[in-house]
Scaffold this motif. Structure first.
Motif, PDB file in Angstrom:
ATOM      1  N   LEU A  83     -12.523  33.645  11.614  1.00  0.00           N
ATOM      2  CA  LEU A  83     -14.193  33.369  11.460  1.00  0.00           C
ATOM      3  C   LEU A  83     -14.996  33.721  12.707  1.00  0.00           C
ATOM      4  O   LEU A  83     -15.892  34.197  12.473  1.00  0.00           O
ATOM      5  CB  LEU A  83     -14.395  31.826  10.887  1.00  0.00           C
ATOM      6  N   VAL A  87     -16.357  37.020  11.608  1.00  0.00           N
ATOM      7  CA  VAL A  87     -17.574  36.826  10.664  1.00  0.00           C
ATOM      8  C   VAL A  87     -18.786  36.553  11.617  1.00  0.00           C
ATOM      9  O   VAL A  87     -19.876  36.845  11.387  1.00  0.00           O
ATOM     10  CB  VAL A  87     -17.238  35.624   9.587  1.00  0.00           C
ATOM     11  N   ALA A  92     -22.870  40.947  12.369  1.00  0.00           N
ATOM     12  CA  ALA A  92     -22.552  40.458  10.966  1.00  0.00           C
ATOM     13  C   ALA A  92     -23.530  39.626  10.600  1.00  0.00           C
ATOM     14  O   ALA A  92     -24.129  39.350   9.465  1.00  0.00           O
ATOM     15  CB  ALA A  92     -21.112  39.811  10.768  1.00  0.00           C
TER      16      ALA A  92
END
Length: 102
Positions: A83, A87, A92
């Motif tokens: 993560l 992410v 992103a």
């Protein structure tokens, strides 16, 4: 009630246990409870021991070939690293905000 049952009911330890109503307390919820999914079958992961998670389809139904169990702590650490590294990258996050932001 028999005399022996009465003795058990009157024991201070038994009374303390009943007063605590331990059966109404919720289990500890882990950070990722209900979220990990099996990469083979897409099914959820379930606890198979105090410290392990495994594909519930493999364990309960025999419908998945992923029979390996993973340590909960190791799996959580891996997911959190992914993560953070994949992410939560600025590009992103900016893409998400532009797509779903107000």
């Amino acid at each position: 009630m028999t005399a022996r049952q009465g003795e058990i009911e009157d024991d201070r330890r038994v009374r303390a246990i009943k007063q605590s109503r331990f059966w109404e307390q919720r289990r500890k919820v882990h950070l990722l409870t209900g979220l990990p999914q099996c990469g083979c079958c897409g099914g959820g992961y379930a606890a198979v021991d105090r410290d392990y998670l495994a594909s519930s389809a493999a364990r309960k139904l025999g419908a998945c070939t992923q029979r390996r169990a993973f340590r909960r702590g190791d799996l959580m650490a891996l997911i959190l690293v992914l993560l953070r590294d994949r992410v939560m990258q600025p590009a992103a996050v900016a893409s998400f905000i532009s797509a779903y932001g107000s």
